[in-house]
Motif scaffolding. Structure first.
Motif, PDB file in Angstrom:
ATOM      1  N   ALA A  36       0.652  -1.315  -0.047  1.00  0.00           N
ATOM      2  CA  ALA A  36       0.075  -0.019   0.076  1.00  0.00           C
ATOM      3  C   ALA A  36       0.839   1.415   0.096  1.00  0.00           C
ATOM      4  O   ALA A  36       1.913   1.362   0.465  1.00  0.00           O
ATOM      5  CB  ALA A  36      -1.071   0.129   1.340  1.00  0.00           C
ATOM      6  N   VAL A  37       0.360   2.378  -0.479  1.00  0.00           N
ATOM      7  CA  VAL A  37       0.623   3.703  -0.248  1.00  0.00           C
ATOM      8  C   VAL A  37       0.000   4.373   0.566  1.00  0.00           C
ATOM      9  O   VAL A  37      -1.200   4.472   0.570  1.00  0.00           O
ATOM     10  CB  VAL A  37       0.633   4.501  -1.710  1.00  0.00           C
ATOM     11  CG1 VAL A  37       1.190   5.969  -1.561  1.00  0.00           C
ATOM     12  CG2 VAL A  37       1.533   3.692  -2.676  1.00  0.00           C
ATOM     13  N   ASP A  61      -9.670   2.046  -4.193  1.00  0.00           N
ATOM     14  CA  ASP A  61     -11.096   2.691  -3.780  1.00  0.00           C
ATOM     15  C   ASP A  61     -10.807   3.943  -3.489  1.00  0.00           C
ATOM     16  O   ASP A  61     -11.928   4.836  -3.203  1.00  0.00           O
ATOM     17  CB  ASP A  61     -11.399   2.079  -2.355  1.00  0.00           C
ATOM     18  CG  ASP A  61     -10.543   2.446  -1.100  1.00  0.00           C
ATOM     19  OD1 ASP A  61      -9.474   2.899  -1.276  1.00  0.00           O
ATOM     20  OD2 ASP A  61     -10.839   1.862  -0.103  1.00  0.00           O
ATOM     21  N   THR A  62      -9.641   4.732  -3.910  1.00  0.00           N
ATOM     22  CA  THR A  62      -9.632   6.207  -3.638  1.00  0.00           C
ATOM     23  C   THR A  62      -8.701   6.771  -5.064  1.00  0.00           C
ATOM     24  O   THR A  62      -7.888   6.174  -5.670  1.00  0.00           O
ATOM     25  CB  THR A  62      -8.686   6.443  -2.471  1.00  0.00           C
ATOM     26  OG1 THR A  62      -9.449   5.958  -1.395  1.00  0.00           O
ATOM     27  CG2 THR A  62      -8.327   8.011  -2.352  1.00  0.00           C
ATOM     28  N   ILE A  63      -9.232   8.021  -5.161  1.00  0.00           N
ATOM     29  CA  ILE A  63      -8.466   8.902  -6.054  1.00  0.00           C
ATOM     30  C   ILE A  63      -8.296  10.181  -5.476  1.00  0.00           C
ATOM     31  O   ILE A  63      -8.895  10.586  -4.411  1.00  0.00           O
ATOM     32  CB  ILE A  63      -9.225   9.322  -7.557  1.00  0.00           C
ATOM     33  CG1 ILE A  63     -10.676   9.772  -7.181  1.00  0.00           C
ATOM     34  CG2 ILE A  63      -9.558   8.101  -8.337  1.00  0.00           C
ATOM     35  CD1 ILE A  63     -11.379  10.325  -8.456  1.00  0.00           C
ATOM     36  N   VAL A  64      -6.984  10.764  -5.547  1.00  0.00           N
ATOM     37  CA  VAL A  64      -6.592  11.865  -4.956  1.00  0.00           C
ATOM     38  C   VAL A  64      -6.538  13.045  -6.002  1.00  0.00           C
ATOM     39  O   VAL A  64      -6.650  12.933  -7.208  1.00  0.00           O
ATOM     40  CB  VAL A  64      -5.359  11.740  -4.514  1.00  0.00           C
ATOM     41  CG1 VAL A  64      -5.209  10.731  -3.543  1.00  0.00           C
ATOM     42  CG2 VAL A  64      -4.178  11.632  -5.600  1.00  0.00           C
ATOM     43  N   GLN A  65      -6.471  14.206  -5.530  1.00  0.00           N
ATOM     44  CA  GLN A  65      -6.276  15.523  -6.373  1.00  0.00           C
ATOM     45  C   GLN A  65      -5.329  15.266  -7.329  1.00  0.00           C
ATOM     46  O   GLN A  65      -4.085  14.904  -7.124  1.00  0.00           O
ATOM     47  CB  GLN A  65      -6.220  16.874  -5.592  1.00  0.00           C
ATOM     48  CG  GLN A  65      -4.861  16.962  -4.971  1.00  0.00           C
ATOM     49  CD  GLN A  65      -4.990  18.342  -4.004  1.00  0.00           C
ATOM     50  OE1 GLN A  65      -5.487  18.562  -3.379  1.00  0.00           O
ATOM     51  NE2 GLN A  65      -3.890  19.026  -4.118  1.00  0.00           N
ATOM     52  N   ALA A  78      -2.194   7.798   8.183  1.00  0.00           N
ATOM     53  CA  ALA A  78      -2.252   6.330   8.261  1.00  0.00           C
ATOM     54  C   ALA A  78      -3.317   5.591   7.479  1.00  0.00           C
ATOM     55  O   ALA A  78      -3.811   4.438   7.539  1.00  0.00           O
ATOM     56  CB  ALA A  78      -2.255   5.596   9.609  1.00  0.00           C
ATOM     57  N   PHE A  79      -3.608   6.520   6.425  1.00  0.00           N
ATOM     58  CA  PHE A  79      -4.937   6.060   5.376  1.00  0.00           C
ATOM     59  C   PHE A  79      -4.156   5.797   4.135  1.00  0.00           C
ATOM     60  O   PHE A  79      -3.295   6.141   3.651  1.00  0.00           O
ATOM     61  CB  PHE A  79      -5.670   7.442   5.255  1.00  0.00           C
ATOM     62  CG  PHE A  79      -6.958   7.122   4.198  1.00  0.00           C
ATOM     63  CD1 PHE A  79      -7.904   6.246   4.803  1.00  0.00           C
ATOM     64  CD2 PHE A  79      -6.894   7.041   2.568  1.00  0.00           C
ATOM     65  CE1 PHE A  79      -9.161   5.922   4.064  1.00  0.00           C
ATOM     66  CE2 PHE A  79      -7.935   6.750   1.925  1.00  0.00           C
ATOM     67  CZ  PHE A  79      -9.049   6.099   2.650  1.00  0.00           C
ATOM     68  N   PRO A  80      -4.661   4.405   3.780  1.00  0.00           N
ATOM     69  CA  PRO A  80      -4.143   4.057   2.466  1.00  0.00           C
ATOM     70  C   PRO A  80      -4.742   4.458   1.299  1.00  0.00           C
ATOM     71  O   PRO A  80      -5.958   4.621   1.086  1.00  0.00           O
ATOM     72  CB  PRO A  80      -4.409   2.415   2.520  1.00  0.00           C
ATOM     73  CG  PRO A  80      -5.604   2.168   3.399  1.00  0.00           C
ATOM     74  CD  PRO A  80      -5.463   3.642   4.242  1.00  0.00           C
ATOM     75  N   LEU A  81      -3.980   5.376   0.463  1.00  0.00           N
ATOM     76  CA  LEU A  81      -4.549   5.961  -0.785  1.00  0.00           C
ATOM     77  C   LEU A  81      -4.421   4.968  -2.115  1.00  0.00           C
ATOM     78  O   LEU A  81      -5.110   5.170  -2.855  1.00  0.00           O
ATOM     79  CB  LEU A  81      -3.691   7.290  -1.013  1.00  0.00           C
ATOM     80  CG  LEU A  81      -3.737   8.462   0.120  1.00  0.00           C
ATOM     81  CD1 LEU A  81      -2.541   9.116  -0.259  1.00  0.00           C
ATOM     82  CD2 LEU A  81      -4.951   8.927   0.347  1.00  0.00           C
ATOM     83  N   TRP A  82      -3.670   3.954  -1.886  1.00  0.00           N
ATOM     84  CA  TRP A  82      -3.703   2.995  -2.845  1.00  0.00           C
ATOM     85  C   TRP A  82      -3.276   1.653  -2.256  1.00  0.00           C
ATOM     86  O   TRP A  82      -2.427   1.638  -1.564  1.00  0.00           O
ATOM     87  CB  TRP A  82      -2.764   3.231  -3.925  1.00  0.00           C
ATOM     88  CG  TRP A  82      -2.312   2.388  -5.044  1.00  0.00           C
ATOM     89  CD1 TRP A  82      -3.095   2.116  -6.102  1.00  0.00           C
ATOM     90  CD2 TRP A  82      -1.477   1.247  -5.074  1.00  0.00           C
ATOM     91  NE1 TRP A  82      -2.746   0.903  -6.889  1.00  0.00           N
ATOM     92  CE2 TRP A  82      -1.626   0.479  -6.112  1.00  0.00           C
ATOM     93  CE3 TRP A  82      -0.321   0.823  -4.065  1.00  0.00           C
ATOM     94  CZ2 TRP A  82      -0.824  -0.663  -6.469  1.00  0.00           C
ATOM     95  CZ3 TRP A  82       0.453  -0.351  -4.376  1.00  0.00           C
ATOM     96  CH2 TRP A  82       0.295  -1.037  -5.710  1.00  0.00           C
TER      97      TRP A  82
END
Length: 520
Positions: A81-82, A173-177, A88-92
């Motif tokens: 994970a990234v 489950d996530t996309i970032v700016q 401590a939130f997994p962005l990928w």
């Protein structure tokens, strides 16, 4: 009294030891994050170290805000994970099809120009690799984690310099700016129950087909439960002009584009045009809702929620249930449960999904006064009557339910397990195939029986521990009484059974101190 005091002291000692251990683990992980590399070269390999409690960093971005590493998920499993380190939130996440346990001897390698997560304990089985995800990607020379949280494999050869693979193209489950979300990708919840995809001029949320076997697995389809169509106020989407893509913008909105320039659609967040400049993310969450957040320096502040009505969210009531608006109160279609929080068919009324003798065990349930809350997103047929509508579904292996409206003559056929049903007027008549408790347990891979076994095992372990503790206490109590009897003969014990002295009153443990200067 003496026994109670000794017991309290023992509990306090155990609690202090556990707290010290957790502090030590946290300090060790923080120190390792500071020493994570900022570039990986061919031939790199690192083994998973089980002594890390939650996350073992391997690669860091230049700012120290993000890190790639081994992540512990669901308390027992291992993933790559990234992480956004401050939260401590997994962005990928890589999310292997068959993840390894956290205790396994896994390793991360960068050989042959691609990243690979390998389980050494399973004959070097590849759990996940960048080349398997993108088979057309060429070999890279180095791995970098950018200050945008984008993980990249790059080649530095003069003939084909550039990016050969990046995590931004394969979100979990996530996309970032700043991350382009294209129609070639999808967001999935970690259990893959829900998904977000782009269409020709819209994005939509879907209920994914349930895990099952036999006919049900082949016939279940994704069910759309939310659709946002581009308004095309500033730019038109041209047919044949290429696919659209979406991007979270730093000003606080999700934009849809077909090409760079004015967006074809702007979905505003709460902070749109408020001048809030912060790191933003949009996540498809386990409950099936799509939410946007920004990092305010101490927490993720909620900035947008796609679904605000409880009955429009598939997890509010789940499958084979009816939701009452606006309260969100749930009721099973068949007035039967599977022993947990879900609904199932009555055991006494069991038939087949296809109306024949194969295809599993399902109960036929009829209910008046219900309709799909997402009917505007469903296809429909005209039927002469409720019986005609029901007949079209009864022997159709791809049909899980049908709702007929006497007012319009529309027949809505559901090609997914009946859910997102709400109370309607009495002119609506529904026919549904509800999975039996036995079929539900089989579809979950026996999870119900596993939970029962786990519960029994936990009870058994607790009983053994309690018995052992009680036995130890009896031995200790017998020895204490023998010692007290001996001391009474010498007049050294008072009426409370405590030796006189400064430690007689132990009502306060404020003198117990913990230090945070721990090392791994």
């Amino acid at each position: 009294m003496a026994a109670r005091i000794h017991l309290v002291r023992a509990v306090m000692f155990v609690a202090a030891a556990a707290l010290m251990a957790s502090f030590s683990a946290a300090a060790g992980e923080g120190g390792a994050a500071a020493t994570a590399q900022q570039e990986l070269r061919r031939g790199f390999s690192v083994s998973h170290d089980e002594s890390y409690s939650q996350f073992q960093p391997v690669l860091a971005d230049p700012t120290g805000t993000f890190a790639l590493g081994f992540l512990r998920v669901n308390t027992t499993m291992l993933d790559l994970a990234v992480l956004h380190l401050p939260s401590a939130f997994p962005l990928w996440r890589a999310i292997p099809d068959r993840p390894a346990p956290w205790s396994s001897s896994a390793s991360l390698t960068f050989n042959d120009g691609g990243l690979a997560l390998i389980d050494r304990a399973a004959n070097n089985k590849v759990l996940w690799s960048s080349t398997a995800v993108a088979s057309s990607a060429s070999a890279g020379d180095r791995v970098l984690l950018l200050n945008t949280s984008n993980l990249q494999i790059q080649t530095t050869t003069s003939a084909a310099a550039g990016v050969v693979w990046q995590s931004f193209d394969y979100p979990s489950d996530t996309i970032v700016q700043g991350q382009n979300f294209t129609s070639a990708a999808a967001l999935y919840t970690s259990d893959r129950r829900f998904a977000m995809r782009l269409g020709s001029n819209y994005f939509a949320l879907y209920i994914e087909p349930p895990p099952s076997s036999g006919v049900a697995a082949a016939t279940s389809a994704a069910a759309m439960y939310l659709k946002h169509t581009a308004l095309e106020a500033k730019a038109q989407i041209v047919a044949g002009g290429g696919p659209i893509y979406a991007r979270v913008e730093p000003d606080g909105f999700l934009a849809m584009y077909q090409k760079e320039g004015p967006p074809a659609d702007v979905l505003s967040f709460d902070t749109f045009n408020r001048g809030v400049r912060a790191f933003r993310r949009m996540t498809l969450e386990p409950d099936g809702n799509l939410r946007a957040y920004f990092w305010d320096g101490t927490r993720w502040a909620l900035d947008y929620t796609a679904i605000t009505e409880p009955c429009e969210l598939p997890t509010t009531c789940g499958a084979y249930a009816v939701c009452a608006q606006p309260t969100g109160r749930c009721e099973c279609l068949a007035n039967a449960t599977d022993g947990g929080s879900g609904c199932a068919a009555p055991a006494a009324v069991v038939s087949s999904l296809c109306g024949a003798t194969t295809g599993g065990l399902y109960g036929a349930v009829r209910r008046q006064g219900v309709e799909p809350v997402n009917k505007e997103l469903m296809g429909f047929e005209r039927a002469a009557s409720a019986a005609d509508c029901e007949a079209r579904c009864e022997r159709n292996c791809s049909c899980w339910g049908a709702v007929y409206s006497n007012g319009t003559g529309y027949c809505y056929l559901m090609d997914y397990p009946a859910q997102l049903l709400v109370e309607g007027d009495e002119r609506k008549m529904g026919y549904f195939k509800v999975r039996s408790m036995e079929e539900e347990a089989a579809a979950r891979g026996g999870s119900g029986s596993r939970r029962a076994k786990a519960a029994l095992l936990a009870v058994g372990v607790a009983a053994v521990v309690a018995a052992a503790a009680f036995g130890a206490y009896r031995v200790w109590e017998r020895r204490r009484r023998n010692a007290m009897d001996a001391r009474r003969q010498l007049g050294a014990v008072d009426d409370e059974g405590l030796s006189p002295g400064p430690y007689k009153n132990l009502g306060s443990f404020s003198s117990v101190e913990l230090t945070n200067s721990f090392r791994r």
